[in-house]
Design a protein around this motif. Sequence first.
Motif, mmCIF file in Angstrom:
data_model
loop_
_atom_site.group_PDB
_atom_site.id
_atom_site.type_symbol
_atom_site.label_atom_id
_atom_site.label_comp_id
_atom_site.label_asym_id
_atom_site.label_seq_id
_atom_site.Cartn_x
_atom_site.Cartn_y
_atom_site.Cartn_z
ATOM 1 N N GLY A 9 187.354 112.512 -2.250
ATOM 2 C CA GLY A 9 187.856 111.138 -2.358
ATOM 3 C C GLY A 9 186.714 110.166 -2.136
ATOM 4 N N ARG A 10 187.039 108.896 -2.247
ATOM 5 C CA ARG A 10 185.972 107.888 -2.043
ATOM 6 C C ARG A 10 186.575 106.539 -1.703
ATOM 7 N NH1 ARG A 10 187.682 104.192 -5.598
ATOM 8 N NH2 ARG A 10 187.331 104.569 -7.788
ATOM 9 N N PHE A 11 185.730 105.724 -1.039
ATOM 10 C CA PHE A 11 186.041 104.315 -0.848
ATOM 11 C C PHE A 11 184.903 103.568 -1.529
ATOM 12 C CE2 PHE A 11 185.670 100.532 2.172
ATOM 13 C CZ PHE A 11 186.663 99.811 1.539
ATOM 14 N N ALA A 12 185.248 102.574 -2.332
ATOM 15 C CA ALA A 12 184.232 101.964 -3.203
ATOM 16 C C ALA A 12 184.292 100.442 -3.135
ATOM 17 C CB ALA A 12 184.446 102.452 -4.641
ATOM 18 N N PRO A 13 183.946 99.863 -1.994
ATOM 19 C CA PRO A 13 184.063 98.406 -1.866
ATOM 20 C C PRO A 13 182.992 97.647 -2.652
ATOM 21 C CG PRO A 13 183.005 99.315 0.084
ATOM 22 C CD PRO A 13 183.409 100.492 -0.778
ATOM 23 N N SER A 14 183.352 96.448 -3.087
ATOM 24 C CA SER A 14 182.378 95.535 -3.684
ATOM 25 C C SER A 14 181.850 94.661 -2.546
ATOM 26 C CB SER A 14 183.052 94.644 -4.728
ATOM 27 O OG SER A 14 183.661 95.454 -5.704
ATOM 28 N N PRO A 15 180.550 94.613 -2.360
ATOM 29 C CA PRO A 15 180.010 93.878 -1.205
ATOM 30 C C PRO A 15 179.885 92.388 -1.472
ATOM 31 C CG PRO A 15 178.237 94.944 -2.382
ATOM 32 C CD PRO A 15 179.503 95.275 -3.137
ATOM 33 N N ILE A 45 178.951 101.850 -2.706
ATOM 34 C CA ILE A 45 178.879 100.387 -2.687
ATOM 35 C C ILE A 45 178.842 99.905 -4.138
ATOM 36 C CG2 ILE A 45 177.489 98.401 -1.973
ATOM 37 C CD1 ILE A 45 178.810 99.845 0.393
ATOM 38 N N GLU A 46 179.883 99.186 -4.527
ATOM 39 C CA GLU A 46 180.002 98.752 -5.927
ATOM 40 C C GLU A 46 179.346 97.389 -6.105
ATOM 41 O OE1 GLU A 46 183.947 99.691 -7.577
ATOM 42 O OE2 GLU A 46 183.012 101.651 -7.846
ATOM 43 N N ASP A 47 178.012 97.432 -6.117
ATOM 44 C CA ASP A 47 177.236 96.199 -6.251
ATOM 45 C C ASP A 47 176.660 96.068 -7.658
ATOM 46 O OD1 ASP A 47 175.519 98.318 -6.030
ATOM 47 O OD2 ASP A 47 174.150 97.366 -4.616
ATOM 48 N N ALA A 184 179.725 96.633 -16.830
ATOM 49 C CA ALA A 184 181.063 96.261 -16.371
ATOM 50 C C ALA A 184 181.584 97.290 -15.377
ATOM 51 C CB ALA A 184 182.009 96.166 -17.565
ATOM 52 N N TYR A 185 182.420 96.812 -14.457
ATOM 53 C CA TYR A 185 183.072 97.680 -13.471
ATOM 54 C C TYR A 185 183.719 98.899 -14.139
ATOM 55 C CZ TYR A 185 187.204 99.255 -10.924
ATOM 56 O OH TYR A 185 188.187 100.032 -10.379
ATOM 57 N N GLN A 186 184.451 98.677 -15.254
ATOM 58 C CA GLN A 186 185.221 99.776 -15.859
ATOM 59 C C GLN A 186 184.319 100.951 -16.244
ATOM 60 O OE1 GLN A 186 188.297 99.453 -15.585
ATOM 61 N NE2 GLN A 186 188.876 97.311 -15.821
ATOM 62 N N ALA A 188 181.128 101.547 -14.977
ATOM 63 C CA ALA A 188 180.425 102.065 -13.796
ATOM 64 C C ALA A 188 181.350 102.964 -12.968
ATOM 65 C CB ALA A 188 179.901 100.902 -12.954
ATOM 66 N N VAL A 189 182.605 102.550 -12.809
ATOM 67 C CA VAL A 189 183.514 103.316 -11.951
ATOM 68 C C VAL A 189 183.805 104.692 -12.557
ATOM 69 C CG1 VAL A 189 185.723 102.452 -12.856
ATOM 70 C CG2 VAL A 189 185.532 103.005 -10.460
ATOM 71 N N VAL A 190 183.943 104.731 -13.875
ATOM 72 C CA VAL A 190 184.229 106.004 -14.552
ATOM 73 C C VAL A 190 183.020 106.942 -14.456
ATOM 74 C CG1 VAL A 190 184.582 107.003 -16.859
ATOM 75 C CG2 VAL A 190 186.016 105.114 -16.070
ATOM 76 N N VAL A 202 192.031 106.840 -4.413
ATOM 77 C CA VAL A 202 193.070 106.146 -3.639
ATOM 78 C C VAL A 202 192.548 104.733 -3.424
ATOM 79 C CG1 VAL A 202 194.319 106.072 -1.446
ATOM 80 C CG2 VAL A 202 193.799 108.280 -2.514
ATOM 81 N N ARG A 203 193.295 103.733 -3.914
ATOM 82 C CA ARG A 203 192.785 102.352 -3.860
ATOM 83 C C ARG A 203 193.957 101.385 -3.978
ATOM 84 N NH1 ARG A 203 189.850 102.686 -9.856
ATOM 85 N NH2 ARG A 203 191.785 103.038 -11.004
ATOM 86 N N GLY A 204 193.645 100.091 -3.973
ATOM 87 C CA GLY A 204 194.696 99.070 -4.003
ATOM 88 C C GLY A 204 195.366 98.963 -5.361
ATOM 89 N N ASP A 206 196.027 96.529 -7.045
ATOM 90 C CA ASP A 206 195.472 95.532 -7.964
ATOM 91 C C ASP A 206 194.654 96.211 -9.060
ATOM 92 O OD1 ASP A 206 193.833 96.187 -5.709
ATOM 93 O OD2 ASP A 206 192.416 94.640 -6.320
ATOM 94 N N LEU A 207 194.322 97.480 -8.868
ATOM 95 C CA LEU A 207 193.512 98.182 -9.879
ATOM 96 C C LEU A 207 194.340 99.122 -10.745
ATOM 97 C CD1 LEU A 207 190.407 98.674 -7.632
ATOM 98 C CD2 LEU A 207 190.543 97.294 -9.707
ATOM 99 N N ILE A 208 195.669 99.114 -10.529
ATOM 100 C CA ILE A 208 196.496 100.064 -11.292
ATOM 101 C C ILE A 208 196.416 99.743 -12.795
ATOM 102 C CG2 ILE A 208 198.780 98.923 -11.238
ATOM 103 C CD1 ILE A 208 199.862 101.705 -10.251
HETATM 104 N N1 GLU Z 1 185.011 97.868 -6.030
HETATM 105 C C1 GLU Z 1 186.421 97.679 -6.200
HETATM 106 C C2 GLU Z 1 186.923 96.663 -5.191
HETATM 107 O O1 GLU Z 1 186.295 96.473 -4.161
HETATM 108 C C3 GLU Z 1 187.216 98.958 -6.020
HETATM 109 C C4 GLU Z 1 186.994 99.880 -7.134
HETATM 110 C C5 GLU Z 1 187.778 101.177 -7.109
HETATM 111 O O2 GLU Z 1 188.239 101.608 -6.036
HETATM 112 O O3 GLU Z 1 187.911 101.757 -8.176
HETATM 113 O O4 GLU Z 1 187.945 96.054 -5.432
#
Ligand code: GLU
Length: 303
Positions: A9-15, A45-47, A184-186, A188-190, A202-204, A206-208
């Motif tokens: 799993g992962r946590f991927a915050p944008s700083p 870190i999603e920078d 773009a995020y889309q 990079a995340v893939v 597993v994430r919020g 808002d990204l569904i």
């Molecule tokens: N970096 C995104 C954010 O902080 C999350 C991306 C993800 O979990 O796919 O909202």
Amino acid sequence: MSSPEKYIGRFAPSPTGRLHPGSLVAALASYLDAKTHHGHWLLRIEDVDEGRTAAGAAESMLELLAALGMQWDGDVVWQSRRKHLYQAAFERLHGHTYPCGCNRREIADSRLGLAPDGAAIYPGTCRHGLAPGRSARSLRVRVPDASGNADLIAFDDRLAGHVGQHLERESGDFVLKRADGFWAYQLAVVVDDAEQGVTDVVRGADLIDSTPRQIYLQHLLGVPTPRYLHVPVVRNEKGEKLSKQTGAVALVARDEAEAVALLRDAAQALALPVGAPATLAAFWRNAVPAWAAMLEARQARAA
Ligand code: GLU
């Protein structure tokens, strides 16, 4: 709970600022899910959007997670140091991508409306080539046309259930490289989820609505689709998603009592019964089985 493959799993915050209550909820959910499955929990870190990166934000997030007892596995990954991977993936998508000369206003003027994530739906203006005199601003990927439902992408979210989206109608061809030159995020995340071997996102919630676009890119790149679980977004009294823009407070934990209080609030947002633990150790002892029980109850309801 056991799984045949190793759980990653992962946590991927944008700083873009310090950790706020909404991002802590996503962090906690992904951490508890990884622990429940005896898996790894990676930190990325999603920078990639360097224009929005706030100085010191990533470091303060890492510090807070450590103070909360949320230890990640392996080295922290920084998207700003992985642009070569996004470039390579983009090249692999050759034949599915095209340069686009439209600016925001032109797309908004086409009045196709907004995608669920608030982005304007792209009408395909530059699909068959740039009009004479226009130059490329961004790079887009073509989505399948809607005939015979070819553009329908569906998946089963572990919490939200069945989700389907018609990419042509609900997103249109989407941006992989932005007009400001950032990937773009889309994309990079893939690329990162695949490269890091992530099995469970597993994430919020808002990204569904981004997930079908990500699954589509996974198909084009020939990489596996992880399982997804989207947790409800934390909102303020006005019903707005908590974020820096809506004035969400930055979290601080100066001592163990404050750390436990932050985690209890986050657990409450996830409706997890964790009791009234006084120490971090006690919090984690209660929270992991509470998450596992929530998943089991969810599965029993779905069955
Ligand atoms: N970096 C995104 C954010 O902080 C999350 C991306 C993800 O979990 O796919 O909202």
